[in-house]
Design an enzyme around this catalytic site. Structure first.
Site, PDB file in Angstrom:
ATOM      1  N   ARG A   1      -7.358  10.858  -6.540  1.00  0.00           N
ATOM      2  CA  ARG A   1      -8.548  10.097  -6.121  1.00  0.00           C
ATOM      3  C   ARG A   1      -9.802  10.965  -6.226  1.00  0.00           C
ATOM      4  O   ARG A   1     -10.866  10.482  -6.643  1.00  0.00           O
ATOM      5  CB  ARG A   1      -8.342   9.613  -4.683  1.00  0.00           C
ATOM      6  CG  ARG A   1      -9.505   8.893  -4.048  1.00  0.00           C
ATOM      7  CD  ARG A   1      -9.674   7.514  -4.628  1.00  0.00           C
ATOM      8  NE  ARG A   1     -10.834   6.847  -4.023  1.00  0.00           N
ATOM      9  CZ  ARG A   1     -12.087   7.038  -4.401  1.00  0.00           C
ATOM     10  NH1 ARG A   1     -12.361   7.887  -5.381  1.00  0.00           N
ATOM     11  NH2 ARG A   1     -13.076   6.387  -3.814  1.00  0.00           N
TER      12      ARG A   1
ATOM     13  N   ARG B   1       0.823  -1.221   0.000  1.00  0.00           N
ATOM     14  CA  ARG B   1       0.000   0.000   0.000  1.00  0.00           C
ATOM     15  C   ARG B   1       0.855   1.268   0.000  1.00  0.00           C
ATOM     16  O   ARG B   1       0.495   2.264   0.624  1.00  0.00           O
ATOM     17  CB  ARG B   1      -0.950   0.031   1.204  1.00  0.00           C
ATOM     18  CG  ARG B   1      -2.057  -0.987   1.144  1.00  0.00           C
ATOM     19  CD  ARG B   1      -3.125  -0.582   0.128  1.00  0.00           C
ATOM     20  NE  ARG B   1      -4.241  -1.520   0.168  1.00  0.00           N
ATOM     21  CZ  ARG B   1      -5.365  -1.301   0.842  1.00  0.00           C
ATOM     22  NH1 ARG B   1      -5.537  -0.177   1.495  1.00  0.00           N
ATOM     23  NH2 ARG B   1      -6.309  -2.201   0.836  1.00  0.00           N
TER      24      ARG B   1
ATOM     25  N   ARG C   1      -3.946   6.676   0.482  1.00  0.00           N
ATOM     26  CA  ARG C   1      -4.505   7.886   1.101  1.00  0.00           C
ATOM     27  C   ARG C   1      -3.570   8.652   2.024  1.00  0.00           C
ATOM     28  O   ARG C   1      -3.837   9.797   2.355  1.00  0.00           O
ATOM     29  CB  ARG C   1      -5.789   7.520   1.859  1.00  0.00           C
ATOM     30  CG  ARG C   1      -6.975   7.372   0.942  1.00  0.00           C
ATOM     31  CD  ARG C   1      -8.144   6.760   1.677  1.00  0.00           C
ATOM     32  NE  ARG C   1      -7.765   5.445   2.171  1.00  0.00           N
ATOM     33  CZ  ARG C   1      -8.561   4.634   2.859  1.00  0.00           C
ATOM     34  NH1 ARG C   1      -9.780   5.016   3.152  1.00  0.00           N
ATOM     35  NH2 ARG C   1      -8.159   3.451   3.251  1.00  0.00           N
TER      36      ARG C   1
ATOM     37  N   TYR D   1     -14.541 -12.122   0.467  1.00  0.00           N
ATOM     38  CA  TYR D   1     -15.316 -10.913   0.132  1.00  0.00           C
ATOM     39  C   TYR D   1     -16.542 -11.264  -0.707  1.00  0.00           C
ATOM     40  O   TYR D   1     -17.609 -10.669  -0.553  1.00  0.00           O
ATOM     41  CB  TYR D   1     -14.444  -9.894  -0.609  1.00  0.00           C
ATOM     42  CG  TYR D   1     -13.442  -9.225   0.300  1.00  0.00           C
ATOM     43  CD1 TYR D   1     -13.812  -8.158   1.115  1.00  0.00           C
ATOM     44  CD2 TYR D   1     -12.124  -9.667   0.365  1.00  0.00           C
ATOM     45  CE1 TYR D   1     -12.903  -7.560   1.960  1.00  0.00           C
ATOM     46  CE2 TYR D   1     -11.202  -9.067   1.216  1.00  0.00           C
ATOM     47  CZ  TYR D   1     -11.603  -8.012   2.012  1.00  0.00           C
ATOM     48  OH  TYR D   1     -10.708  -7.416   2.862  1.00  0.00           O
TER      49      TYR D   1
ATOM     50  N   ASP E   1      -6.744  -3.305  -7.437  1.00  0.00           N
ATOM     51  CA  ASP E   1      -7.281  -3.879  -6.206  1.00  0.00           C
ATOM     52  C   ASP E   1      -7.597  -5.348  -6.434  1.00  0.00           C
ATOM     53  O   ASP E   1      -7.868  -5.766  -7.563  1.00  0.00           O
ATOM     54  CB  ASP E   1      -8.539  -3.132  -5.753  1.00  0.00           C
ATOM     55  CG  ASP E   1      -8.864  -3.440  -4.293  1.00  0.00           C
ATOM     56  OD1 ASP E   1      -8.273  -2.802  -3.402  1.00  0.00           O
ATOM     57  OD2 ASP E   1      -9.668  -4.356  -4.042  1.00  0.00           O
TER      58      ASP E   1
HETATM   59  O1  CP3 Z   1       0.044   0.474  -3.299  1.00  0.00           O
HETATM   60  C1  CP3 Z   1      -0.379  -0.683  -3.369  1.00  0.00           C
HETATM   61  O2  CP3 Z   1      -0.128  -1.551  -2.507  1.00  0.00           O
HETATM   62  C2  CP3 Z   1      -1.150  -1.135  -4.594  1.00  0.00           C
HETATM   63  C3  CP3 Z   1      -2.570  -1.012  -4.542  1.00  0.00           C
HETATM   64  C4  CP3 Z   1      -3.431  -1.931  -3.695  1.00  0.00           C
HETATM   65  C5  CP3 Z   1      -4.690  -1.507  -3.204  1.00  0.00           C
HETATM   66  N1  CP3 Z   1      -5.310  -2.592  -2.622  1.00  0.00           N
HETATM   67  C6  CP3 Z   1      -5.217  -0.152  -3.336  1.00  0.00           C
HETATM   68  C7  CP3 Z   1      -6.365   0.292  -2.510  1.00  0.00           C
HETATM   69  C8  CP3 Z   1      -3.279  -3.274  -3.336  1.00  0.00           C
HETATM   70  C9  CP3 Z   1      -2.105  -4.204  -3.560  1.00  0.00           C
HETATM   71  C10 CP3 Z   1      -4.481  -3.674  -2.668  1.00  0.00           C
HETATM   72  C11 CP3 Z   1      -4.720  -5.054  -2.178  1.00  0.00           C
HETATM   73  C12 CP3 Z   1      -5.932  -5.333  -1.381  1.00  0.00           C
HETATM   74  N2  CP3 Z   1      -7.198  -4.811  -1.550  1.00  0.00           N
HETATM   75  C13 CP3 Z   1      -5.995  -6.291  -0.339  1.00  0.00           C
HETATM   76  C14 CP3 Z   1      -4.842  -7.175   0.096  1.00  0.00           C
HETATM   77  C15 CP3 Z   1      -3.880  -6.463   0.978  1.00  0.00           C
HETATM   78  C16 CP3 Z   1      -4.424  -6.077   2.326  1.00  0.00           C
HETATM   79  O3  CP3 Z   1      -4.483  -4.871   2.570  1.00  0.00           O
HETATM   80  O4  CP3 Z   1      -4.772  -6.981   3.100  1.00  0.00           O
HETATM   81  C17 CP3 Z   1      -7.312  -6.286   0.149  1.00  0.00           C
HETATM   82  C18 CP3 Z   1      -7.833  -7.150   1.278  1.00  0.00           C
HETATM   83  C19 CP3 Z   1      -8.067  -5.357  -0.622  1.00  0.00           C
HETATM   84  C20 CP3 Z   1      -9.522  -5.057  -0.525  1.00  0.00           C
HETATM   85  C21 CP3 Z   1      -9.766  -3.632  -0.184  1.00  0.00           C
HETATM   86  N3  CP3 Z   1      -9.546  -2.569  -1.035  1.00  0.00           N
HETATM   87  C22 CP3 Z   1     -10.275  -3.106   1.028  1.00  0.00           C
HETATM   88  C23 CP3 Z   1     -10.644  -3.934   2.237  1.00  0.00           C
HETATM   89  C24 CP3 Z   1     -10.351  -1.714   0.887  1.00  0.00           C
HETATM   90  C25 CP3 Z   1     -10.932  -0.727   1.866  1.00  0.00           C
HETATM   91  C26 CP3 Z   1     -10.098  -0.498   3.025  1.00  0.00           C
HETATM   92  C27 CP3 Z   1      -8.997   0.506   2.756  1.00  0.00           C
HETATM   93  O5  CP3 Z   1      -7.860   0.215   3.119  1.00  0.00           O
HETATM   94  O6  CP3 Z   1      -9.315   1.548   2.222  1.00  0.00           O
HETATM   95  C28 CP3 Z   1      -9.852  -1.389  -0.402  1.00  0.00           C
HETATM   96  C29 CP3 Z   1      -9.708  -0.050  -0.974  1.00  0.00           C
HETATM   97  C30 CP3 Z   1      -8.357   0.370  -1.470  1.00  0.00           C
HETATM   98  N4  CP3 Z   1      -7.492  -0.412  -2.176  1.00  0.00           N
HETATM   99  C31 CP3 Z   1      -7.769   1.664  -1.320  1.00  0.00           C
HETATM  100  C32 CP3 Z   1      -6.523   1.618  -1.967  1.00  0.00           C
HETATM  101  C33 CP3 Z   1      -5.539   2.736  -2.129  1.00  0.00           C
HETATM  102  C34 CP3 Z   1      -8.417   2.872  -0.633  1.00  0.00           C
HETATM  103  C35 CP3 Z   1      -9.620   3.323  -1.399  1.00  0.00           C
HETATM  104  C36 CP3 Z   1      -9.669   4.812  -1.699  1.00  0.00           C
HETATM  105  O7  CP3 Z   1      -8.648   5.426  -2.029  1.00  0.00           O
HETATM  106  O8  CP3 Z   1     -10.781   5.337  -1.652  1.00  0.00           O
END
Ligand code: CP3
Length: 343
Positions: free
Chosen positions: A39, A26, A30, A152, A76
């Site tokens: 975003r 990540r 944000r 999910y 994602d």
């Molecule tokens: O920079 C990076 O690592 C690459 C991008 C990336 C995202 N999600 C962007 C994202 C990666 C590799 C993921 C993987 C992901 N997504 C996982 C596995 C890793 C982990 O964190 O356990 C999971 C479980 C998800 C599912 C997911 N996506 C959730 C549960 C959420 C909401 C919670 C949160 O952290 O916001 C997301 C949204 C998400 N994925 C965001 C980002 C930058 C935030 C959304 C936004 O900007 O509005």
């Protein structure tokens, strides 16, 4: 002239590099004001994942700021169920919402028809990234592991107790196997496309691997991951794969030995000295700073970084966090972390 291999790939080939290559799960997101700006310029979060120009830009933002050794494709894990036809939305500040799959008839929404067309935008992002990145920076593609994506799809959202998905996996394993098989197949196509558009390393995120008891872990985490890894390696023999079975504890050993991955990403609760003894040098280790230490910063963070570097001296290692960066992270702490790792 051939470009020298990026440090991340050297580490995955079994080299021990002082200082180790570093990237952070990540690393785009944000906590960065420049991410929040991009975003805000799109509607839904999935629109950002499907806009190659914007996804390329947010992937590169942390590389420019900090000089990480790897860029991870911005996308994602829930792009896959969305492309299979399940409704996926991201409510502002609430995380993902899916129309849950609870019974046999619900699986009718899933289809491979149009899947490739739907994920093509992500492949375009991979292609534009590889064209833009310096050859010394490795490009990581990724997908969620079948088990974690299935949680999910069945729960319909993040979960604390995983009751619905466990009820299906334990009580109606034939039905749950159908979901897993669809995911293995779709993830294979999705990841093969990422490789063919320029990804040099793949990470499989199994964020919820740790909620299953041992025999179920074998069946739903190890078995599908093993099929996915062997199919990818048969199709593209050079590809390096990192597995992240978060929360697996000592089951990480069986996971590493049986799935065929090259690297194991450890979460913050796992013992690095145990991993060095048990898994090195056959598997490259990655991890495992507690992301909250990156929020804390200061001496506590520096001590933890030094401990990780000390423990992994002489073994193939990639510095990372034990889980993703949280939005509360002060960006200057990431800079301090990089200075400490590369000191
Ligand atoms: O920079 C990076 O690592 C690459 C991008 C990336 C995202 N999600 C962007 C994202 C990666 C590799 C993921 C993987 C992901 N997504 C996982 C596995 C890793 C982990 O964190 O356990 C999971 C479980 C998800 C599912 C997911 N996506 C959730 C549960 C959420 C909401 C919670 C949160 O952290 O916001 C997301 C949204 C998400 N994925 C965001 C980002 C930058 C935030 C959304 C936004 O900007 O509005």
């Amino acid at each position: 002239m051939n470009d020298p291999l990026p440090p991340l790939l050297r580490a995955l080939n079994g080299e021990s590099l002082p200082p180790p290559p570093v990237w952070l799960m990540r690393q785009a997101g944000r906590y960065l004001p420049e991410y929040r700006e991009v975003r805000a310029s799109v509607g839904g979060f999935l629109d950002l994942c499907h806009s190659p120009d914007k996804a390329t830009e947010v992937t590169l933002q942390p590389i420019r700021r900090y000089g990480f050794d790897a860029a991870i494709l911005f996308s994602d894990i829930l792009v896959v169920p969305d492309a299979l036809g399940q409704k996926v939305t991201f409510a502002e500040g609430e995380g993902p919402r899916l129309d849950p799959l609870r019974k046999s008839e619900d699986l009718a929404v899933l289809s491979k028809v149009g899947f490739q067309d739907k994920v093509r935008t992500v492949w375009r992002t991979v292609e534009s990234l590889r064209q833009t990145l310096d050859p010394s920076v490795a490009l990581i593609g990724f997908a969620g592991s079948p088990w974690t994506v299935a949680t999910y799809m069945v729960e319909g959202r993040g979960s604390k107790d995983y009751i619905s998905v466990k009820k299906m996996a334990y009580g109606d394993p034939g039905l749950f196997q159908q979901i897993i098989d669809i995911l293995v197949d779709a993830s294979f196509d999705y990841l093969l496309g990422q490789i063919d558009h320029g990804a040099q390393v793949l990470q499989l995120f199994d964020s919820w691997a740790g909620v299953l008891p041992e025999t179920e872990f074998e069946r739903w985490v190890i078995a599908p991951t093993k099929i996915l890894v062997s199919r990818l390696k048969a199709a593209r023999p050079g590809i390096k794969i990192i597995g992240f079975p978060k929360g697996a504890g000592v089951l990480a050993e069986a996971y590493a030995l049986e799935t065929g991955v090259d690297g194991i990403s450890l979460d913050a609760s796992q013992s690095l000295s145990w991993a060095v003894k048990t898994l090195s040098p056959r598997f490259t280790l990655q991890g495992n700073l507690d992301p909250i230490l990156l929020v804390t910063g200061g001496a506590a963070m520096e001590r933890a970084v030094d401990h990780i570097l000390e423990t992994t001296k002489g073994v193939p290692f990639i510095f990372n966090l034990g889980h993703g960066i949280v939005p509360e992270t002060p960006p200057e702490n990431v800079k301090k972390l990089m200075e400490r790792v590369r000191r």
